[in-house]
Design an enzyme around this catalytic site. Structure first.
Site, PDB file in Angstrom:
ATOM      1  N   LEU A  19       0.903  -1.007  -0.001  1.00 25.53           N
ATOM      2  CA  LEU A  19      -0.022   0.107  -0.010  1.00 25.53           C
ATOM      3  C   LEU A  19       0.906   1.290   0.140  1.00 25.53           C
ATOM      4  O   LEU A  19       0.521   2.251  -0.630  1.00 25.53           O
ATOM      5  CB  LEU A  19      -0.851  -0.001   1.410  1.00 25.53           C
ATOM      6  CG  LEU A  19      -2.185  -0.385   1.236  1.00 25.53           C
ATOM      7  CD1 LEU A  19      -2.832  -0.582   2.395  1.00 25.53           C
ATOM      8  CD2 LEU A  19      -3.003   0.415   0.220  1.00 25.53           C
ATOM      9  N   ASP A  71      -0.046  -7.613  -3.917  1.00 23.05           N
ATOM     10  CA  ASP A  71       0.167  -6.022  -3.901  1.00 23.05           C
ATOM     11  C   ASP A  71       0.207  -5.503  -5.213  1.00 23.05           C
ATOM     12  O   ASP A  71      -0.070  -4.304  -5.278  1.00 23.05           O
ATOM     13  CB  ASP A  71       1.548  -5.982  -3.280  1.00 23.05           C
ATOM     14  CG  ASP A  71       2.010  -6.043  -1.927  1.00 23.05           C
ATOM     15  OD1 ASP A  71       0.709  -5.827  -1.221  1.00 23.05           O
ATOM     16  OD2 ASP A  71       3.033  -6.445  -1.303  1.00 23.05           O
ATOM     17  N   ILE A 148      16.524 -14.900   5.859  1.00 18.53           N
ATOM     18  CA  ILE A 148      17.257 -15.392   4.976  1.00 18.53           C
ATOM     19  C   ILE A 148      17.005 -15.395   3.647  1.00 18.53           C
ATOM     20  O   ILE A 148      17.766 -14.946   2.572  1.00 18.53           O
ATOM     21  CB  ILE A 148      17.578 -16.947   5.640  1.00 18.53           C
ATOM     22  CG1 ILE A 148      18.158 -17.016   6.799  1.00 18.53           C
ATOM     23  CG2 ILE A 148      18.512 -17.416   4.308  1.00 18.53           C
ATOM     24  CD1 ILE A 148      18.182 -18.459   7.229  1.00 18.53           C
ATOM     25  N   THR A 191      12.958  -0.347  15.401  1.00 20.85           N
ATOM     26  CA  THR A 191      13.341   0.274  14.221  1.00 20.85           C
ATOM     27  C   THR A 191      14.793   0.402  14.211  1.00 20.85           C
ATOM     28  O   THR A 191      15.544   0.557  13.004  1.00 20.85           O
ATOM     29  CB  THR A 191      12.501   1.842  14.284  1.00 20.85           C
ATOM     30  OG1 THR A 191      11.235   1.621  13.940  1.00 20.85           O
ATOM     31  CG2 THR A 191      13.237   2.609  12.906  1.00 20.85           C
ATOM     32  N   CYS A 381     -16.600 -16.432 -12.055  1.00 23.78           N
ATOM     33  CA  CYS A 381     -15.866 -17.620 -12.129  1.00 23.78           C
ATOM     34  C   CYS A 381     -16.499 -18.903 -11.671  1.00 23.78           C
ATOM     35  O   CYS A 381     -17.689 -19.229 -12.077  1.00 23.78           O
ATOM     36  CB  CYS A 381     -14.488 -17.393 -11.721  1.00 23.78           C
ATOM     37  SG  CYS A 381     -13.313 -18.210 -12.714  1.00 23.78           S
ATOM     38  N   HIS A 507     -12.893 -12.333 -14.048  1.00 23.52           N
ATOM     39  CA  HIS A 507     -12.629 -11.780 -13.062  1.00 23.52           C
ATOM     40  C   HIS A 507     -12.733 -10.184 -13.153  1.00 23.52           C
ATOM     41  O   HIS A 507     -11.711  -9.525 -13.280  1.00 23.52           O
ATOM     42  CB  HIS A 507     -11.449 -12.147 -12.261  1.00 23.52           C
ATOM     43  CG  HIS A 507     -11.332 -13.612 -12.032  1.00 23.52           C
ATOM     44  ND1 HIS A 507     -11.876 -13.969 -10.580  1.00 23.52           N
ATOM     45  CD2 HIS A 507     -10.959 -14.522 -12.559  1.00 23.52           C
ATOM     46  CE1 HIS A 507     -11.662 -15.141 -10.620  1.00 23.52           C
ATOM     47  NE2 HIS A 507     -11.113 -15.818 -11.795  1.00 23.52           N
ATOM     48  N   GLU A 509     -13.366  -7.943 -10.986  1.00 26.39           N
ATOM     49  CA  GLU A 509     -12.675  -7.398  -9.751  1.00 26.39           C
ATOM     50  C   GLU A 509     -11.146  -6.896  -9.979  1.00 26.39           C
ATOM     51  O   GLU A 509     -10.738  -5.994  -9.378  1.00 26.39           O
ATOM     52  CB  GLU A 509     -12.569  -8.409  -8.391  1.00 26.39           C
ATOM     53  CG  GLU A 509     -11.694  -9.455  -8.582  1.00 26.39           C
ATOM     54  CD  GLU A 509     -12.471 -10.661  -9.126  1.00 26.39           C
ATOM     55  OE1 GLU A 509     -13.316 -10.716  -9.925  1.00 26.39           O
ATOM     56  OE2 GLU A 509     -11.810 -11.871  -8.798  1.00 26.39           O
TER      57      GLU A 509
HETATM   58  N1  GLN Z   1     -12.630 -24.020 -10.634  1.00 27.36           N
HETATM   59  C1  GLN Z   1     -13.106 -23.311 -11.570  1.00 27.36           C
HETATM   60  C2  GLN Z   1     -12.349 -23.528 -12.868  1.00 27.36           C
HETATM   61  O1  GLN Z   1     -11.112 -23.843 -12.948  1.00 27.36           O
HETATM   62  C3  GLN Z   1     -13.129 -21.837 -11.328  1.00 27.36           C
HETATM   63  C4  GLN Z   1     -11.919 -21.169 -11.376  1.00 27.36           C
HETATM   64  C5  GLN Z   1     -12.110 -19.838 -10.614  1.00 27.36           C
HETATM   65  O2  GLN Z   1     -13.180 -19.442 -10.001  1.00 27.36           O
HETATM   66  N2  GLN Z   1     -11.224 -18.743 -10.575  1.00 27.36           N
HETATM   67  O3  GLN Z   1     -12.866 -23.338 -13.965  1.00 27.36           O
END
Ligand code: GLN
Length: 541
Positions: A19, A71, A148, A191, A381, A507, A509
């Protein structure tokens, strides 16, 4: 000449180095500088793609399909820097590359060693980012000084100033200044010790960012400055932010970190325009609506597992001026206690991605509840795949419908392995990964939310909607709202006869930002607000 900033961390892990690095990147960009960002992770996995979210939090996927550290999600949310495969390296990747070179005979006659071969490889991946289009490269070193594993990385960044000039490099060290209740004071010794370790390696930090729960007074700062050998103004307080992570850049700026960096590099740049960030905080502090959204997944107790999803829900809230209360719910609890009991009172449901059978039936139950009750729903997904399973079983009458991921001999395999995956045996980096285009139906909820029918979204999956069931499921009322441009892969399903039921194979997001909420998250929050306001919806019987 491109400048380098190296961000290290000391005392304890989880101090928020990612962040802090992202915030510094954002502040420098807002002053007109062209910034690139990179993370070096000391673990031996080649990438985090094969690690459990319990170990490592979410796996963040980039456009080019690389599976990276979470990150990098902060970097993309805070800055406009373009991240690629070169933005995240691990010890495993560095060694793999050196060992491959050794096998090709590139070091013929030599003994291959950590110094200089491993360190040279590390220096190369850092320097590779320095080009004519980049003013500043920010390289974050994962782990904690003293481990390490991180030693070769620290040794490599110690050497970089010798190659590119000390005046072109800056070391920023993030540390913890704990408050000891019994003594009633802040303690600077940890620190001092962690800077001591850095100095033994040969790295003198230029700036110390001190994480603390209480304000540092002048005495504390003077002590840290003296013992750690940094100027007083470069001892920067970063107080814990209880309200929002989006306060971090503003707080660093009020401590003049951007000024210190520019001055150190002899750069001049226009003043920062942080209005968009002030606006984000203004909206977070003054919401006009409030909704509660349930996130039903396997890792309810582990905030980092669905990091980008929680962030994207916040962004949806910022966009809609809505306070979004997110409640993670364990999908196995739904299996035991029922969706009725656990989902009552929520304004929307989100079912995220996942792998493996545990908790899948709970997700299907949760989605069935959302479908039958008109509860706004976003499936991502595995969440989309579960939505198809529910619909097949309970609407289309395909009893026993399942994904072959969980039941290889299902009588109705409505979700099945992607054709391209059939011969894949290696687990690392072999899924359908990264940005893929999709074409949406003009009359779909998704197209309305996006405001376009052509989109590109990031993927990470091996299984897909089984086209053999397309006709049957469509006839039963499932809308195929988006597909790959050639129509062969189903990317989005919707229920037209529902206030907001959108489930996507990709995805979204990973592409949401606080300054630009992803349309599907903004859409979910809008539907949740409507639900909360009590707009009536009655299922057709
Ligand atoms: N397990 C499912 C697949 O491989 C969904 C994968 C996920 O949700 N990223 O298609």
């Amino acid at each position: 000449m491109t400048k380098h900033i190296f961000v290290t961390g000391g005392v304890v892990s989880s101090l928020g180095k990612g962040l802090t690095s992202a915030s510094i990147g954002m502040l420098l960009e807002s002053r007109g500088l062209r910034v690139k960002m990179q993370k070096l992770d000391p673990y031996i996995n080649v990438d985090p793609g094969t690690m459990s979210p319990f170990q490592h939090g979410e796996v963040y996927v980039l456009d080019d399909g690389s599976e990276t550290d979470l990150d990098l999600g902060h970097y993309e949310r805070f800055t406009s820097t373009r991240l690629t495969r070169d933005s995240n390296y691990t010890t495993g990747q560095i060694y793999l590359s050196v060992i491959n070179k050794e096998r090709r005979g590139e070091f013929l006659g030599k003994t291959v060693q950590v110094i200089p071969h491993i360190t040279n490889e590390i220096k190369e991946v850092v320097k590779k980012l320095a080009d004519d289009e980049t003013d500043i490269v920010i390289t974050e070193i994962g782990g904690t000084v003293g481990d390490i594993e991180s030693l070769p990385f620290l040794e490599a960044i110690r050497q970089i100033p010798l190659d590119v000039g000390r005046e072109n490099c800056m070391f920023i060290h993030l540390t913890l200044v704990p408050y000891l209740k019994a003594a009633g004071e802040l303690k600077t010794k940890p620190t001092q010790h962690s800077v001591g370790i850095l100095r033994q390696i040969g790295i003198q930090p230029d700036v110390l960012v001190c994480r603390t729960e209480r304000a540092l007074d002048v005495d504390d700062r003077e002590k840290i400055a003296l013992f750690c050998n940094v100027p007083l103004e470069s001892v920067i307080e970063e107080r814990d932010k209880d309200f929002s992570i989006y306060e971090v850049p503003l707080s660093l700026q009020s401590n003049r970190i951007d000024e210190i960096i520019l001055r150190r590099f002899g750069l001049t740049a226009p003043a920062a325009n942080l209005d968009p960030w002030h606006e984000i905080l203004h909206r977070l502090r003054n919401p006009e609506h409030e909704v509660s959204i349930a996130v039903v997944g396997k890792y309810a107790d582990h905030r980092d597992a669905y990091k980008s999803i929680y962030e994207a829900l916040d962004h949806g809230g910022i966009h809609r001026r809505t306070q979004v209360r997110v409640q993670p719910i364990n999908s196995e609890d739904i299996e035991e206690e029922g969706a009725e009991r656990l989902l009552a009172g929520f304004d929307a449901l989100l079912v995220p991605g996942g792998f493996g059978e545990r908790g899948v039936e709970g997700k299907v139950k949760a989605i069935r509840f959302a479908r039958e009750r008109g509860l706004p729903f976003l499936g991502i997904c595995l969440g989309m795949q579960c939505a198809v399973i529910d619909f097949a079983r309970h609407v289309a009458g395909l009893e026993g419908a399942h994904s072959t991921e969980f039941d290889r001999s299902s009588v109705h395999p409505v979700i099945c392995l992607l054709e391209e995956q059939k011969d894949v045996t290696d687990k690392g980096g072999t899924m359908r990964l990264g940005a893929q285009p999709a074409t949406l139906q003009a009359d779909s909820r998704s197209a309305e939310a996006y405001g376009t029918c052509e989109v590109s979204e990031r993927h990470r999956h091996r299984y897909e909607f089984n086209n053999n069931y397309r006709g049957q499921l469509e006839a039963a009322g499932l809308k195929i709202a988006g597909t790959s441009p050639d129509g062969s892969l189903v990317e989005i399903v919707e229920l037209p006869d529902h206030p907001w039921f959108v489930a996507v194979q990709f995805h979204p997001e990973f592409k949401s930002k606080p300054t630009a909420a992803h349309p599907l998250f903004a859409g979910l929050v809008r539907a949740a607000v409507a639900r909360h306001a009590g707009s009536a919806w009655v299922a057709e019987t």
